[in-house]
Design an enzyme around this catalytic site. Sequence first.
Site, PDB file in Angstrom:
ATOM      1  N   GLU A   1       0.273  -1.378  -0.240  1.00 36.71           N
ATOM      2  CA  GLU A   1      -0.009  -0.110   0.070  1.00 36.71           C
ATOM      3  C   GLU A   1       0.920   1.298  -0.038  1.00 36.71           C
ATOM      4  OE1 GLU A   1      -2.915  -0.291   3.466  1.00 36.71           O
ATOM      5  OE2 GLU A   1      -4.278  -1.379   2.060  1.00 36.71           O
TER       6      GLU A   1
ATOM      7  N   GLU B   1      -5.982  -8.262  -1.312  1.00 40.69           N
ATOM      8  CA  GLU B   1      -5.821  -8.387   0.118  1.00 40.69           C
ATOM      9  C   GLU B   1      -7.221  -7.438   0.153  1.00 40.69           C
ATOM     10  OE1 GLU B   1      -4.509  -5.735   3.083  1.00 40.69           O
ATOM     11  OE2 GLU B   1      -2.705  -5.824   2.828  1.00 40.69           O
TER      12      GLU B   1
HETATM   13  C1  BG6 Z   1      -4.893  -3.482   4.842  1.00 44.91           C
HETATM   14  C2  BG6 Z   1      -3.327  -3.679   5.568  1.00 44.91           C
HETATM   15  O1  BG6 Z   1      -4.303  -1.539   4.872  1.00 44.91           O
HETATM   16  O2  BG6 Z   1      -5.789  -3.271   5.381  1.00 44.91           O
HETATM   17  C3  BG6 Z   1      -3.566  -4.275   6.209  1.00 44.91           C
HETATM   18  O3  BG6 Z   1      -2.828  -3.955   4.508  1.00 44.91           O
HETATM   19  C4  BG6 Z   1      -4.175  -4.259   6.864  1.00 44.91           C
HETATM   20  O4  BG6 Z   1      -2.061  -4.590   6.756  1.00 44.91           O
HETATM   21  C5  BG6 Z   1      -5.206  -4.715   5.898  1.00 44.91           C
HETATM   22  O5  BG6 Z   1      -4.454  -5.484   8.214  1.00 44.91           O
HETATM   23  C6  BG6 Z   1      -6.799  -4.160   7.286  1.00 44.91           C
HETATM   24  O6  BG6 Z   1      -6.881  -3.997   8.168  1.00 44.91           O
HETATM   25  P1  BG6 Z   1      -7.570  -3.419   9.555  1.00 44.91           P
HETATM   26  O7  BG6 Z   1      -6.872  -2.309  10.145  1.00 44.91           O
HETATM   27  O8  BG6 Z   1      -8.733  -4.091   9.725  1.00 44.91           O
HETATM   28  O9  BG6 Z   1      -5.930  -4.747  10.242  1.00 44.91           O
END
Ligand code: BG6
Length: 488
Positions: free
Chosen positions: A194, A384
Amino acid sequence: MTFPKNFLWGGATAANQIEGGYDLDGRGMSIMDVTTAGSLNSSRKVTYKFPDGKSGKGDQIPQGAYGAVLPGEYYPNHVGIDFYHHYKEDIKLFAQMGFKTFRMSISWSRIFPHGDEEEPNQAGLDFYRKVFQELHKYGIEPLVTISHYETPLYLIDHYNGWNNRKLIGFYVHYAKTLFKEYKDLVKYWLTFNEINTTVMFLSSTPADDSDQAYQAAYQQLHYQYVASAEAVQAGHAINADFQIGCMICGIVSYPLTPDPKDILKNRYDWEQNIFYSGDVQCFGEYPSYAKRLWQEHHVQLDITQDDLDQLKKGTVDLYTFSYYMSSAVTTHDVKRDAKGNFVIGVKNPYLHYSEWDWADDPDGLKYYLELIYDRYHLPVMVVENGLGATDKVQADNSIHDPYRINYIKEHIQAMDQAIADGVDLIGYTSWGCIDLVSAGTGQMSKRYGFIYVDRDDQGQGTLKRLPKDSFYWYKKVIASNGQDLAVK
Ligand code: BG6
């Protein structure tokens, strides 16, 4: 059948959120090791000490202070879910689901404890070799992020982190070490997780949005782009088969109203937050609108001709991104009340919001995929996507998570449609395929996994792994190559 035959189904994680073992086998500290737990309404803090012994915590380490672990504070990433000692068991579970790929990251400070050494830490290299070998045992292709939100603390304390041009050299040395060491074990690499959030963070949260903050953000990004471009070239020289991608935080934004001012603001937000990083990494040069972005905040960058040559020569092979949600923007005076990863925008009245107030918008994924493929014509991967939610373990140890199944199902359907519309989508790794420490809040109770991990927000629990209903459902999805999405 829309999903291609070799579609890379799998799951995604990051070292600092799963590994633990933060002080084992010669590992150095990373910034995440001095980051405390937070909650839905209170943000995580970094803890530090001044040379005179005074300590404190805040949003960043102040000048003159050093990141430090303080007594009485809780640091959830120190243990994570102890993947360091459970990796065999976890990979076996991924194999049972039929994973074709597993996205993980390498902890930079496990390989170079300070980040500026010449020689790597052998124990660190050995650990990841064992993990990659274990994955291959089951035919699972590793997808490796080189830097996922965990710069070695020493580089921050002693070099001022990515504000310093020297970080380019340290990063490239680190990346080359990995490429040489694992050239026969890893084919897919992502340079920075990111990368765009450095600047996205400034405009979308009530953080510091001064010209000085923008100056720093754009400069850090420039050094990271050059580091990424040099790493891409080095990687290709070491193994021409490597597929090296950028990784962008993909948040779709919509104008809240048809007011042309909202339409324009939305376009400019896309340029600053999403396209800027993708354009540099995929096209190898700064876009024409960069000038406007820099001028808006009186930014003067340290850029050399050699940097520009490196960017041109080091374009990526893949465009990968995270996608959880969308946001809405407006120039009108309305309450900025939406939440999300790096977003505080306006709530979209047409969407539902999760327990953590993130907008559920599968159409946004289709929109993003089509827009991005049309722009870059590169293979795309969703690395993701998922739903953070509270899960309840039943008396018989089962976990019923229809909300998660439904969320992922709708997003798979969106990918299916995008492929039918011509997008060259090659893989999907659902975020936090095994429960892990939330990056945003440091909570364990914000769970994304198909596999439950018995650990709570205070660090209590047996760390026992339990398959959820979604585990069996995802297994069926993979076995049918995305065709059987039925929920029983
Ligand atoms: C992304 C990141 O922004 O979101 C991850 O690359 C992160 O590392 C994921 O865990 C989900 O966000 P969160 O705050 O729910 O863990």
